[in-house]
Design a protein around this motif. Sequence first.
Motif, PDB file in Angstrom:
ATOM      1  N   GLY A 237       0.790  -1.213   0.000  1.00  0.00           N
ATOM      2  CA  GLY A 237       0.000   0.000   0.000  1.00  0.00           C
ATOM      3  C   GLY A 237       0.826   1.267   0.000  1.00  0.00           C
ATOM      4  O   GLY A 237       0.297   2.366   0.227  1.00  0.00           O
ATOM      5  N   LEU A 238       2.133   1.130  -0.297  1.00  0.00           N
ATOM      6  CA  LEU A 238       3.005   2.300  -0.300  1.00  0.00           C
ATOM      7  C   LEU A 238       3.020   3.000  -1.652  1.00  0.00           C
ATOM      8  O   LEU A 238       3.492   4.143  -1.750  1.00  0.00           O
ATOM      9  CB  LEU A 238       4.440   1.881   0.072  1.00  0.00           C
ATOM     10  N   ARG A 239       2.559   2.312  -2.704  1.00  0.00           N
ATOM     11  CA  ARG A 239       2.547   2.892  -4.041  1.00  0.00           C
ATOM     12  C   ARG A 239       1.224   2.562  -4.721  1.00  0.00           C
ATOM     13  O   ARG A 239       0.626   1.507  -4.455  1.00  0.00           O
ATOM     14  CB  ARG A 239       3.709   2.350  -4.892  1.00  0.00           C
ATOM     15  N   PRO A 240       0.776   3.454  -5.598  1.00  0.00           N
ATOM     16  CA  PRO A 240      -0.508   3.197  -6.263  1.00  0.00           C
ATOM     17  C   PRO A 240      -0.380   2.069  -7.300  1.00  0.00           C
ATOM     18  O   PRO A 240       0.702   1.776  -7.812  1.00  0.00           O
ATOM     19  CB  PRO A 240      -0.838   4.531  -6.932  1.00  0.00           C
ATOM     20  N   GLU A 241      -1.523   1.475  -7.609  1.00  0.00           N
ATOM     21  CA  GLU A 241      -1.565   0.372  -8.558  1.00  0.00           C
ATOM     22  C   GLU A 241      -1.109   0.788  -9.946  1.00  0.00           C
ATOM     23  O   GLU A 241      -0.581  -0.019 -10.714  1.00  0.00           O
ATOM     24  CB  GLU A 241      -2.989  -0.187  -8.629  1.00  0.00           C
ATOM     25  N   VAL A 242      -1.289   2.090 -10.267  1.00  0.00           N
ATOM     26  CA  VAL A 242      -0.917   2.546 -11.608  1.00  0.00           C
ATOM     27  C   VAL A 242       0.574   2.400 -11.869  1.00  0.00           C
ATOM     28  O   VAL A 242       1.007   2.264 -13.018  1.00  0.00           O
ATOM     29  CB  VAL A 242      -1.364   4.020 -11.804  1.00  0.00           C
TER      30      VAL A 242
END
Length: 458
Positions: free
Chosen positions: A196-201
């Motif tokens: 959850g530290l970086r977006p899925e994009v």
Amino acid sequence: MSVNRLLWPVPVLAGWLLVLIQTAFAQPPSQLRTLLQQAPDRYPALKARAYEADALRQQSAVLRTARLPTLDATAQANVATYNNLTGMFYPTSLLPISGPPSTGNQFSPVTGTAAGLLMNWSPMTFGAVDSRIAVAQAELAVKLAQTADEKLRIQVATAQAYLDALLGDELNRLAGQNSSRTDSLLRQVQALVVQGLRPEVDTALVVTEFSRAEIEQINTRNRASEARLKLAEWLARPDTVLTLTDTTLLTRLPGGRGDTNTVAHPTEQVFQRQIDVETARVGQIRRQFAPRLTFWGTTYARGSGVDYQGQVNALDGLVFSRFNYGLGAHLLVPLLHGTERSALLTQQDFRVKAANEQLAQTRLTLDTQRRSARLLRQQAEEIARQMPRQVGAARQALVGLQSRYASGLVSLTDVLQAQYTLLRAESDQKATILAVWRGRLLEAYAEGNINLFLQVLN
């Protein structure tokens, strides 16, 4: 037993040990050097030049046979009209005729036979044959110069193809490294997304970049294959399976300039020899109008179906009834050819002048090529000295941005851009180093001496 006798094997063993050490650490022979020495002997175009030179070399031997006597034999049987004339004339394509004259025009056929030997000898040609031999020898010199020029072109083209193939393999390797880096980045991004530290994009962005890196590797592999095909053509090899071992050319710059060139460029020698040909043809034209002296001799036999009383005995003409011989000298002096001779000499003089101007133009072009090759090499050397700093900075920037990305301080786009910058810097470094080698190669070609390039290989 003396001490010296006990110790005598020591120097021998030391000598052998020194040889073994030198052999172990000796630099292996350059593969490119070996290929450049072998390529001309295998290339069909150069073999064709050599055969053409052999043909011209044989031309001089053919021309020398003009001084030898010739002997021709002929025989015939025929049916012709009764009419005939007595006498003898110098035999050319017609046979001498003998026999009594007919009392009138009688067109009834009778048989006849003839056989003879004709010898011609022209020991004195007043320089005509010598002038033709001089032209043939000058043409041979042109062909030999063209062969040397073709050999140099083949060697330079082979070296160019080798460097292209070497660079193609290296760029393919760097593209593979970039794909591996992108794959590692993808795993890093996927782990950060899961946490959850970086977006899925970000995952989609890296997948896109990974696909682009794979496509780039496919393109570099195809370019490397094309370069190997070209190298195989110049080496006259049926396959492209060749392990390129001169990989040190990708990591080092050539040393200082080799020995000073002392020979003329093969292309320049071609035009110099062409001047010799045109000059020799001036002498040939002058000798073309010299007198011609020929000695000849002939012996022949005749048979006729008409006897000395004019009676016709048809079958008697199938056997010989008269035998003759003849000896003579034939002197031919060309007259009233002064205008033609003057026009031909004037025409040839223009050709000599044209050949001299072509030589001057060739020297001007070669001088420009020397200057251009020197400038290109110097420019490539200056850029190559800057490339290690650029590659080091790009690698350091990528490591730093990867750490900051993991900390959430920069975007993924910055990391991808840094990774692409590193790939370009690594590729440009290798291309620039080989550009210096190409500059050395072009300098050697402009000087007309491939040894100037071979001297800096090892």
